[in-house]
Design a protein around this motif. Structure first.
Motif, mmCIF file in Angstrom:
data_model
loop_
_atom_site.group_PDB
_atom_site.id
_atom_site.type_symbol
_atom_site.label_atom_id
_atom_site.label_comp_id
_atom_site.label_asym_id
_atom_site.label_seq_id
_atom_site.Cartn_x
_atom_site.Cartn_y
_atom_site.Cartn_z
ATOM 1 N N GLN A 13 -32.402 -8.836 83.543
ATOM 2 C CA GLN A 13 -32.853 -9.247 84.853
ATOM 3 C C GLN A 13 -33.810 -8.174 85.580
ATOM 4 O OE1 GLN A 13 -29.599 -10.109 87.480
ATOM 5 N NE2 GLN A 13 -28.907 -11.787 86.258
ATOM 6 N N GLY A 14 -34.274 -7.168 84.727
ATOM 7 C CA GLY A 14 -35.228 -6.003 85.096
ATOM 8 C C GLY A 14 -34.645 -5.009 85.580
ATOM 9 N N TYR A 15 -33.368 -4.596 85.283
ATOM 10 C CA TYR A 15 -32.611 -3.217 85.601
ATOM 11 C C TYR A 15 -32.386 -2.569 84.299
ATOM 12 C CZ TYR A 15 -31.716 -5.480 90.020
ATOM 13 O OH TYR A 15 -31.775 -6.081 91.283
ATOM 14 N N ARG A 16 -32.684 -1.150 84.507
ATOM 15 C CA ARG A 16 -32.673 -0.052 83.057
ATOM 16 C C ARG A 16 -31.061 0.440 83.514
ATOM 17 N NH1 ARG A 16 -38.194 0.591 84.119
ATOM 18 N NH2 ARG A 16 -39.352 -0.029 82.269
ATOM 19 N N THR A 17 -30.810 1.095 82.317
ATOM 20 C CA THR A 17 -29.626 1.857 82.084
ATOM 21 C C THR A 17 -30.009 3.313 82.810
ATOM 22 O OG1 THR A 17 -28.861 0.842 80.210
ATOM 23 C CG2 THR A 17 -27.705 2.893 80.855
ATOM 24 N N VAL A 18 -29.336 3.429 84.011
ATOM 25 C CA VAL A 18 -29.690 4.662 84.744
ATOM 26 C C VAL A 18 -28.382 5.356 85.059
ATOM 27 C CG1 VAL A 18 -30.502 5.698 86.779
ATOM 28 C CG2 VAL A 18 -31.760 3.887 85.674
ATOM 29 N N ALA A 19 -28.216 6.773 84.631
ATOM 30 C CA ALA A 19 -27.131 7.717 84.946
ATOM 31 C C ALA A 19 -27.660 8.919 85.741
ATOM 32 C CB ALA A 19 -26.307 7.753 83.537
ATOM 33 N N ALA A 20 -26.901 9.465 86.557
ATOM 34 C CA ALA A 20 -27.312 10.359 87.178
ATOM 35 C C ALA A 20 -26.304 11.676 87.422
ATOM 36 C CB ALA A 20 -27.758 10.108 88.837
ATOM 37 N N ILE A 21 -26.702 12.990 87.558
ATOM 38 C CA ILE A 21 -25.498 13.833 87.733
ATOM 39 C C ILE A 21 -26.130 14.971 88.524
ATOM 40 C CG2 ILE A 21 -26.613 15.072 85.596
ATOM 41 C CD1 ILE A 21 -23.818 16.195 85.042
ATOM 42 N N ALA A 22 -25.448 15.673 89.435
ATOM 43 C CA ALA A 22 -25.794 16.788 90.000
ATOM 44 C C ALA A 22 -25.057 18.160 89.610
ATOM 45 C CB ALA A 22 -25.705 16.649 91.527
ATOM 46 N N PRO A 23 -25.611 18.701 88.714
ATOM 47 C CA PRO A 23 -24.702 19.550 87.823
ATOM 48 C C PRO A 23 -24.178 21.111 88.879
ATOM 49 C CG PRO A 23 -26.961 19.739 87.231
ATOM 50 C CD PRO A 23 -26.947 18.670 88.275
ATOM 51 N N GLY A 24 -24.820 21.111 89.932
ATOM 52 C CA GLY A 24 -24.575 22.462 90.592
ATOM 53 C C GLY A 24 -25.609 23.475 90.364
ATOM 54 N N VAL A 25 -25.088 24.618 90.697
ATOM 55 C CA VAL A 25 -25.606 25.892 90.227
ATOM 56 C C VAL A 25 -24.704 27.064 89.693
ATOM 57 C CG1 VAL A 25 -27.756 25.574 91.932
ATOM 58 C CG2 VAL A 25 -25.679 26.870 92.684
ATOM 59 N N LEU A 26 -25.354 27.970 88.986
ATOM 60 C CA LEU A 26 -24.397 29.030 88.281
ATOM 61 C C LEU A 26 -23.544 29.608 89.065
ATOM 62 C CD1 LEU A 26 -23.804 30.465 85.813
ATOM 63 C CD2 LEU A 26 -25.702 32.180 86.220
ATOM 64 N N GLY A 27 -24.052 29.947 90.413
ATOM 65 C CA GLY A 27 -23.246 31.005 91.393
ATOM 66 C C GLY A 27 -22.018 30.126 91.956
ATOM 67 N N THR B 124 -26.669 25.532 84.139
ATOM 68 C CA THR B 124 -27.064 24.333 84.429
ATOM 69 C C THR B 124 -27.415 23.651 83.221
ATOM 70 O OG1 THR B 124 -27.963 24.703 86.591
ATOM 71 C CG2 THR B 124 -28.758 22.835 85.687
ATOM 72 N N SER B 125 -28.329 24.581 82.252
ATOM 73 C CA SER B 125 -28.818 23.889 80.882
ATOM 74 C C SER B 125 -27.331 23.582 80.116
ATOM 75 C CB SER B 125 -29.439 25.113 80.342
ATOM 76 O OG SER B 125 -28.833 26.125 80.040
ATOM 77 N N GLU B 126 -26.183 24.133 80.145
ATOM 78 C CA GLU B 126 -24.992 23.774 79.497
ATOM 79 C C GLU B 126 -24.511 22.961 79.941
ATOM 80 O OE1 GLU B 126 -23.562 28.342 78.206
ATOM 81 O OE2 GLU B 126 -22.923 27.656 80.212
ATOM 82 N N VAL B 127 -24.567 22.572 81.151
ATOM 83 C CA VAL B 127 -24.011 21.124 81.896
ATOM 84 C C VAL B 127 -24.970 19.900 81.168
ATOM 85 C CG1 VAL B 127 -23.361 19.879 83.873
ATOM 86 C CG2 VAL B 127 -22.887 22.554 83.724
ATOM 87 N N VAL B 128 -26.253 20.225 81.490
ATOM 88 C CA VAL B 128 -27.188 19.009 81.096
ATOM 89 C C VAL B 128 -26.815 18.911 79.685
ATOM 90 C CG1 VAL B 128 -29.493 18.088 81.265
ATOM 91 C CG2 VAL B 128 -28.423 19.616 83.093
#
Length: 342
Positions: A158-172, A178-182
């Motif tokens: 129906q015109g919807y793609r598979t989308v996931a999202a994440i807010a990994p936070g910051v190192l501190g 961040t790169s490890e989480v992603v």
């Protein structure tokens, strides 16, 4: 005064460039980096720039096409689209709607997604620090669908793609890069495309809270404020990575330099035969900026500065970007309200 400066910096370049000085303006914007390079030479090899004027929106497209271009402006090879929208600083729903529509167009042109592409959106930044909270705030407003397709498989048709999202936070805050989480999420989710969203730093007060940059080169979180982390790009993640950013901060040396230039310009026009402007006219723009930064840094005063209206602005621009992404990623949303899973 100039001789004193030369004695302190005997190896400084004689042109108006910034490279090799040990000092560099903090900017994440390719448009600004190209402007700096053009001060040294009007035509920068390996870099092209074009502009388009729309109602209340100026679109600039910078393309880096060679290694020489990468070295000249310090940006990776690829395309950088900048939307300058001065009115975005003010709550103007009509303008925000126009920006959403234009973002949908620009995202569609740049992303070139397959019909059933899987997308991971990464909201970079610290949700507890308003100028750095753009990424997490965009993530909150996205229409994510990856979890829905198991219950509503018809959405794919129906015109919807598979989308996931994440807010990994910051190192501190997390103690994890961040790169490890992603990377861990990418290995599990296996997206076709990653879209990273982050707050940026600008070289110009006029672009803070009024500019949106889109790029197909990935992103280096924190680079604009001198806190560069490992890049999120095709090389590190193994898939195409796009970046969306908005400058929310500028460093104090830049503000002081801009203010000094305004004062000197006023003196030139209103005080004939003054002695201040000829003295400072001996220095080029880079040297003035260096002197101001040298004065501020030992006292700990070369801060990253953001306008007082940043709270409202980040909320508004996060909503604008999320709406533009939702429309670009889910074509059906342009025609109807999104479905709700029960």
């Amino acid at each position: 005064m100039r001789n004193h400066w030369q004695a302190r910096y005997p190896n400084r370049p004689t042109d108006d460039g910034w490279a090799g000085t040990g000092y560099s303006p903090r900017t994440d914007l390719a448009l600004e980096a190209h402007a700096l390079a053009k001060r040294r030479q009007p035509s920068v090899p390996g870099v092209t720039e074009e502009h388009e004027e729309l109602e209340d929106i100026t679109i600039s497209r910078v393309k880096v096409t060679s290694e020489a271009g990468e070295q000249a402006i310090g940006k990776k090879r690829g395309s950088y689209i900048t939307l300058d929208i001065p009115g975005l600083r003010h709550k103007n729903p009509a303008l925000q709607d126009r920006v959403v529509d234009q973002l949908e167009v620009e995202f569609g042109r740049l992303f070139r997604l397959r019909k059933h592409a899987k997308i991971l959106i990464v909201g970079l930044g610290n949700a507890n620090v308003t100028p750095d909270a753009l990424g997490p705030k965009v993530v909150e407003r996205l229409f994510v669908t990856r979890h829905l397709f198991g219950f509503m498989p018809q959405l794919k048709q129906q015109g919807y793609r598979t989308v996931a999202a994440i807010a990994p936070g910051v190192l501190g805050v997390t103690g994890i890069e961040t790169s490890e989480v992603v990377k861990g999420v990418v290995e599990h989710v296996k997206p076709d495309v990653v879209i990273a969203i982050d707050a940026l730093a600008s070289l110009s007060l006029s672009r803070v809270n009024s500019t949106i940059q889109i790029a197909d080169t990935g992103i280096s979180p924190g680079s604009g404020i001198g806190n560069k982390r490992q890049a999120l790009d095709e090389e590190t993640l193994g898939c195409q990575v796009y970046a969306i950013g908005v400058p929310t901060v500028v460093d104090a040396a830049t503000i002081a330099n801009d203010a000094m230039e305004l004062v000197l310009d006023t003196l030139r026009r209103s005080v004939p035969n003054n002695t201040a402007t000829p003295l400072f006219d001996q220095f080029n723009g880079r040297e003035k900026w260096q002197m101001i930064r040298e004065v501020l840094e030992p006292m700990g005063n070369n801060l990253m500065v953001t306008p007082k209206e940043v709270d409202d602005f980040v909320d508004d621009v996060a909503d604008v970007i999320a709406r533009g992404l939702n429309l670009a990623l889910h074509p059906a949303m342009a025609e109807a309200d999104p479905p709700v899973a029960h």
